[in-house]
Structures are given as structure tokens and as C-alpha cells.
Design an enzyme around this catalytic site. Sequence first.
Site, PDB file in Angstrom:
ATOM      1  N   GLY A  46       0.820  -1.213   0.000  1.00  0.00           N
ATOM      2  CA  GLY A  46       0.000   0.000   0.000  1.00  0.00           C
ATOM      3  C   GLY A  46       0.850   1.258   0.000  1.00  0.00           C
ATOM      4  N   ALA A  47       1.904   1.254   0.820  1.00  0.00           N
ATOM      5  CA  ALA A  47       2.795   2.415   0.903  1.00  0.00           C
ATOM      6  C   ALA A  47       4.075   1.993   1.609  1.00  0.00           C
ATOM      7  CB  ALA A  47       2.127   3.555   1.658  1.00  0.00           C
ATOM      8  N   MET A  48       5.128   2.811   1.478  1.00  0.00           N
ATOM      9  CA  MET A  48       6.411   2.486   2.095  1.00  0.00           C
ATOM     10  C   MET A  48       7.098   3.753   2.558  1.00  0.00           C
ATOM     11  SD  MET A  48       8.383   0.048   2.954  1.00  0.00           S
ATOM     12  CE  MET A  48       9.768   0.385   4.001  1.00  0.00           C
ATOM     13  N   GLU A  49       7.534   3.730   3.834  1.00  0.00           N
ATOM     14  CA  GLU A  49       8.055   4.927   4.496  1.00  0.00           C
ATOM     15  C   GLU A  49       9.554   5.119   4.301  1.00  0.00           C
ATOM     16  OE1 GLU A  49       8.505   1.535   7.444  1.00  0.00           O
ATOM     17  OE2 GLU A  49       6.957   2.142   6.026  1.00  0.00           O
ATOM     18  N   ASN A  50      10.026   5.226   3.084  1.00  0.00           N
ATOM     19  CA  ASN A  50      11.443   5.556   2.904  1.00  0.00           C
ATOM     20  C   ASN A  50      11.738   6.867   3.622  1.00  0.00           C
ATOM     21  OD1 ASN A  50      11.791   3.430   0.698  1.00  0.00           O
ATOM     22  ND2 ASN A  50      10.199   4.744  -0.127  1.00  0.00           N
ATOM     23  N   HIS A  55      -0.047   7.377   8.871  1.00  0.00           N
ATOM     24  CA  HIS A  55       0.745   6.195   9.225  1.00  0.00           C
ATOM     25  C   HIS A  55       2.173   6.329   8.704  1.00  0.00           C
ATOM     26  CE1 HIS A  55       0.902   1.715  10.005  1.00  0.00           C
ATOM     27  NE2 HIS A  55       1.869   1.799   9.105  1.00  0.00           N
ATOM     28  N   GLU A  56       2.311   6.691   7.435  1.00  0.00           N
ATOM     29  CA  GLU A  56       3.645   6.781   6.830  1.00  0.00           C
ATOM     30  C   GLU A  56       4.429   7.977   7.367  1.00  0.00           C
ATOM     31  OE1 GLU A  56       4.518   4.165   5.297  1.00  0.00           O
ATOM     32  OE2 GLU A  56       2.493   3.374   5.156  1.00  0.00           O
ATOM     33  N   HIS A 103       5.947   7.086  10.614  1.00  0.00           N
ATOM     34  CA  HIS A 103       7.132   6.247  10.439  1.00  0.00           C
ATOM     35  C   HIS A 103       8.415   7.065  10.322  1.00  0.00           C
ATOM     36  CE1 HIS A 103       6.124   2.065  10.287  1.00  0.00           C
ATOM     37  NE2 HIS A 103       5.285   2.151   9.271  1.00  0.00           N
ATOM     38  N   GLU A 152       5.464  -0.810  13.242  1.00  0.00           N
ATOM     39  CA  GLU A 152       4.093  -0.720  12.732  1.00  0.00           C
ATOM     40  C   GLU A 152       3.075  -0.355  13.808  1.00  0.00           C
ATOM     41  OE1 GLU A 152       3.731  -0.400   9.763  1.00  0.00           O
ATOM     42  OE2 GLU A 152       5.561  -1.318   8.955  1.00  0.00           O
TER      43      GLU A 152
END
Length: 242
Positions: free
Chosen positions: A58-62, A90-91, A94, A113
Site C-alpha cells: 500500500g505504501a512504504m516509508e522511505n 501512518h507513513e 514512520h 508498525e
Amino acid sequence: TRWNNIPVRYFVEPAWKNSASQIFKHTTEMLTLYSNLFGVPYMWPKYDQIVVRDFVSGAMENTSATVHGTSIYKDERALADNTGEDIIAHEIMHQWFGDLVTCKSWSYIPLNEGFASLGEYLWREHKYGKDDLDWYLNQELKGYLREYNRGKAVKLIRTEFDDPDDMFDSHSYNKAGRVIQMLRTIVGDEAFFASLNKYLTDNAYQAVELTDLRVVFEKTSGQDLRWFFDQWFLQPGHPQLA
């Protein structure tokens, strides 16, 4: 846009150019909220949100650059039903919990998470009030119970999994978030946010395990919290009430 002298940018396909400012409109308010609550200002030189196709999740917190899948795309009518704010919050969360401080091994994914889920709760409480938060916490509980009732009852912190992706479940997200929120109610807001400040400050740019979190909360609150961490992070299941 600019926020606190850093660029905050949204990268979308041309067809969504006019929608981007609506989809991501709360970004700077979220950055401000978390910076203030934790007493740890956003620490990266920029914040980008990039929407891509055929993404793995869904998404990624680089660090400083979150990648979103196309599910974040919503026109005005869709935004009226579902804003996507939860995943955006949420991201962003992070960036503190997962990027500034990350987990020492895959077993501790719930520390990343669970806190990112807490970020959703803090945003809803700030923006829409306690009733909205309570409704959402109940949705989170139902999500965990659905998984539990299907036969998955595991410890939050666990070394045994068949596939690394097995850690990305309703235990690591929903249950871990609810457990951290429960810790907040036990120690109270003052000690809770003071503990998070110390946790982020003491462990900045480092990797942590569960003990690091417990020790910080014990020092700040003056309580022995081993019983809580042992019960909720290191044992499966939950109280069965009749």
C-alpha cells in the site's frame, strides 16, 4: 509547498495534478502535530510523497520520501467517502518510528508498525475528536479479532515465522497499536509523551528492541512495567471475558 523551511512535495501523474493538493492536504498539519507531541522536530531535509503503479504494498516509508500505491488516488467524490488520511498519517509517523528509530531485527516489526498505527490514532483524536478515535480503535480491534478467530494467535514480538512477510499482519499493526494506546492510558499522557520523547532522543539514528522501550517508560513513569510488556508483547492472545 514549504513547511518550516523544507520542501513538502507530491509527485503524481499528470491526470491527478489538480487532485494532489486535496489528497495530501493535511500533510503539513500532521508533520506539525507529531513534531509538537513528541518534542522532536521533523529531522529530514524534505518530505516527498510519490505515487507509483504496480507497487509491492500500500505504501512504504522511505526516509523523507514515502511511496504510495495508486489506491491513494481519489477524486473529489471518492474523498468524501474515504480520505486516505489514515495511511498518510501512518507513513508520516514512520519518519520518527521506523526511520529515526528503527527495530533491531525483523522480530521487532511491531515496534515500527504499532507506533505507525498509533500515529493514525493521534491524528484522528487531534482532528476529529475522541468519539472518532474510539470508533476507529474499535475497528482496529475487530481487525485483530478477525485474524485471531481465523486461528492466528501469535506473540507480538516473535522469532518464529515461515515467511518474513508473515510479520505484516493484524497483530503487528492493529494489536500492537492498541497495546501502545493501552500503555498510554496506564501511564497517562504526561508520562507517555515524555517517554516517547526520551525514546526518540536516546535512540535517534539507532536500532532498538523491546527492552529499550520498556526501560524508557519505567524511568519516566517510575513504574515497574515488566508485567505489562511481558503480558502484551511476549504472550499471545488476550483476556477472554465471560
